[in-house]
Design an enzyme around this catalytic site. Sequence first.
Site, mmCIF file in Angstrom:
data_model
loop_
_atom_site.group_PDB
_atom_site.id
_atom_site.type_symbol
_atom_site.label_atom_id
_atom_site.label_comp_id
_atom_site.label_asym_id
_atom_site.label_seq_id
_atom_site.Cartn_x
_atom_site.Cartn_y
_atom_site.Cartn_z
ATOM 1 N N GLU A 216 -4.986 24.262 24.972
ATOM 2 C CA GLU A 216 -6.265 24.635 25.601
ATOM 3 C C GLU A 216 -6.705 23.418 26.401
ATOM 4 O OE1 GLU A 216 -7.824 27.570 25.382
ATOM 5 O OE2 GLU A 216 -6.479 28.492 23.931
ATOM 6 N N CYS A 250 -15.419 22.591 29.280
ATOM 7 C CA CYS A 250 -14.129 22.895 29.922
ATOM 8 C C CYS A 250 -14.235 24.075 30.881
ATOM 9 C CB CYS A 250 -13.055 23.152 28.875
ATOM 10 S SG CYS A 250 -13.470 24.500 27.762
HETATM 11 P P1 NAD Z 1 -8.371 14.180 25.327
HETATM 12 O O1 NAD Z 1 -7.159 14.870 25.835
HETATM 13 O O2 NAD Z 1 -8.588 12.780 25.716
HETATM 14 O O3 NAD Z 1 -8.396 14.189 23.715
HETATM 15 C C1 NAD Z 1 -8.216 15.378 22.972
HETATM 16 C C2 NAD Z 1 -7.615 15.036 21.617
HETATM 17 O O4 NAD Z 1 -6.346 14.420 21.834
HETATM 18 C C3 NAD Z 1 -8.440 14.073 20.781
HETATM 19 O O5 NAD Z 1 -8.455 14.519 19.450
HETATM 20 C C4 NAD Z 1 -7.710 12.745 20.925
HETATM 21 O O6 NAD Z 1 -7.784 11.944 19.772
HETATM 22 C C5 NAD Z 1 -6.276 13.180 21.156
HETATM 23 N N1 NAD Z 1 -5.536 12.231 22.001
HETATM 24 C C6 NAD Z 1 -6.048 11.437 22.979
HETATM 25 N N2 NAD Z 1 -5.053 10.706 23.549
HETATM 26 C C7 NAD Z 1 -3.923 11.066 22.913
HETATM 27 C C8 NAD Z 1 -2.557 10.659 23.045
HETATM 28 N N3 NAD Z 1 -2.175 9.746 23.946
HETATM 29 N N4 NAD Z 1 -1.636 11.224 22.240
HETATM 30 C C9 NAD Z 1 -1.991 12.159 21.350
HETATM 31 N N5 NAD Z 1 -3.271 12.574 21.163
HETATM 32 C C10 NAD Z 1 -4.221 12.033 21.939
HETATM 33 O O7 NAD Z 1 -9.598 15.109 25.746
HETATM 34 P P2 NAD Z 1 -11.138 14.882 25.470
HETATM 35 O O8 NAD Z 1 -11.652 13.759 26.296
HETATM 36 O O9 NAD Z 1 -11.375 14.831 24.015
HETATM 37 O O10 NAD Z 1 -11.749 16.256 25.997
HETATM 38 C C11 NAD Z 1 -11.994 16.528 27.345
HETATM 39 C C12 NAD Z 1 -10.897 17.368 27.946
HETATM 40 O O11 NAD Z 1 -10.639 18.485 27.114
HETATM 41 C C13 NAD Z 1 -11.276 17.949 29.293
HETATM 42 O O12 NAD Z 1 -10.157 17.922 30.127
HETATM 43 C C14 NAD Z 1 -11.669 19.375 28.969
HETATM 44 O O13 NAD Z 1 -11.555 20.274 30.050
HETATM 45 C C15 NAD Z 1 -10.711 19.688 27.871
HETATM 46 N N6 NAD Z 1 -11.208 20.761 27.016
HETATM 47 C C16 NAD Z 1 -10.579 21.958 27.053
HETATM 48 C C17 NAD Z 1 -11.065 23.002 26.307
HETATM 49 C C18 NAD Z 1 -10.416 24.349 26.338
HETATM 50 O O14 NAD Z 1 -10.756 25.185 25.498
HETATM 51 N N7 NAD Z 1 -9.513 24.613 27.260
HETATM 52 C C19 NAD Z 1 -12.186 22.805 25.488
HETATM 53 C C20 NAD Z 1 -12.783 21.549 25.481
HETATM 54 C C21 NAD Z 1 -12.295 20.526 26.245
#
Ligand code: NAD
Length: 460
Positions: A216, A250
């Site tokens: 997602e 998102c």
């Molecule tokens: P992110 O990708 O930075 O982090 C998401 C998760 O991944 C966190 O739990 C984090 O600890 C983990 N993570 C971060 N870096 C990582 C790595 N290198 N390896 C493995 N895991 C890692 O995203 P965010 O800043 O938490 O959220 C914002 C983003 O999420 C935006 O792009 C938004 O559009 C998206 N989002 C999507 C939905 C959806 O339903 N499609 C919902 C909410 C947010």
Amino acid sequence: MSYSSEAQVDEAFNTVSDTFKSNVTKPLEWRIKQLRKTWWMLEDNRERIVTALNQDLNKHRQETLPVDVAGVQSACLEALAHIKEWTKDEKPRQTDPFNLFGGARIRKEPKGVALIISAWNYPFMELFEPMLSAIAAGCTAILKPSELAPASEKLIAEIVPKYLDQSAIRVVTAGPKQMNYLLERKWHHIFFTGSTAVGKIIYAKAAPNLTTVTLELGGRGPAIVTPSADIDLAAKRIANAKFMNAGQICVGVNHVFVDPSVKQKFIAALSKYFDEYRSGQSRQPAYATRIVNERHYKRLDNLLEKTQGKIVYGGDRNPETRFFGPTVVDGVTTDDSLLSEELFGPILPILDATLEEAINYTVKHDHPLALYGFTSSQAEKDKILRLTSSGGVCFNDAILHMLVKDAPFGGVGASGMGAYHGPFGFKEFTHLRTVVNVPAWLELLLKVRYAPYTNKKAVA
Ligand code: NAD
């Protein structure tokens, strides 16, 4: 909050793996009990959830309760109401001999041990809704909340063990560095909510074990406003999508294409509604959600500094409080800094574009998670649907398509793969296993298949 050590990750992973193998999560009674307990966990802790999100994001209870509490509770009730129907064997529709005489059926089997990773913007909903799907499917799971919402992360780590079966549902905490270790375990399914960039990392880490994934991912949803739209209402609703959660959504509106003939009217209406939502121009309301952290504040600040467009509303911001006022930027062109990445914040770039130009731009870029058309013309709606692709579509409003019950919520292409909500979430964690039992007497029909192959036996 300190992160789980490798030994703690091992212990949690081994426990939920053993539990899955012991089959205790398969009976419906276990699943129903955990779903009910999840509902109570949210009910009993609603004020603490409000407080945690207020600490993490200055989020107001009016934004928290409908999504992170009532929204998840409603998903619990939906799962409880439909779990029997979801888990029931299905019969294939075709009536060939195997279906008719072999009792062919499709069993719904849990995939196994799941890892659920969430983002910070709706940290309870993004973790618990997929968890409900995993429980309904009979999986065990490890939950990994986002470290960027630490009060929520701490509360999740505290309440989950108090309510849910600790042998099957565990919480581990990790930042990006610790994720490697977690991702190297052999998961049966990974459900990830977060950015497209990290989604690619997750996908790559899942590949060696051929682990299935639900991704997602990021938004970048455009809104397209045509002259046939109710311009005032379009502005009211788009402004709301940018104001809520400071645009950190998102399925928010990333940028707006507006037909030049209605642009001034649209911007005037946007300004009117932003004033209203802020309780007066230039106010930094106590109820406004702030930008999650300094890194994201600076990212938005930099993008705004570099824009070639003109700020026509807002622009006020405060690095101390991380309040970032809703900001409308006019005259943005497609090569502008504001279109270089997903904004995920309260900046609203306006691009002059006819419907055709808006569609042309949109189809040349990654498929967005959501696409919003503001128009009263059915022909224009049809054109948007026919020529573009996106995770979901909402006409004449924003975000609301994700509230549709029994409909899939997910992305396509760069905005993700797989979908959840209701039966679609259940399916993500379920293996569909075809079973047929071939009776001996079917030899009457099947005997033609055996060698030696002769003309007499030829079937085609
Ligand atoms: P992110 O990708 O930075 O982090 C998401 C998760 O991944 C966190 O739990 C984090 O600890 C983990 N993570 C971060 N870096 C990582 C790595 N290198 N390896 C493995 N895991 C890692 O995203 P965010 O800043 O938490 O959220 C914002 C983003 O999420 C935006 O792009 C938004 O559009 C998206 N989002 C999507 C939905 C959806 O339903 N499609 C919902 C909410 C947010």
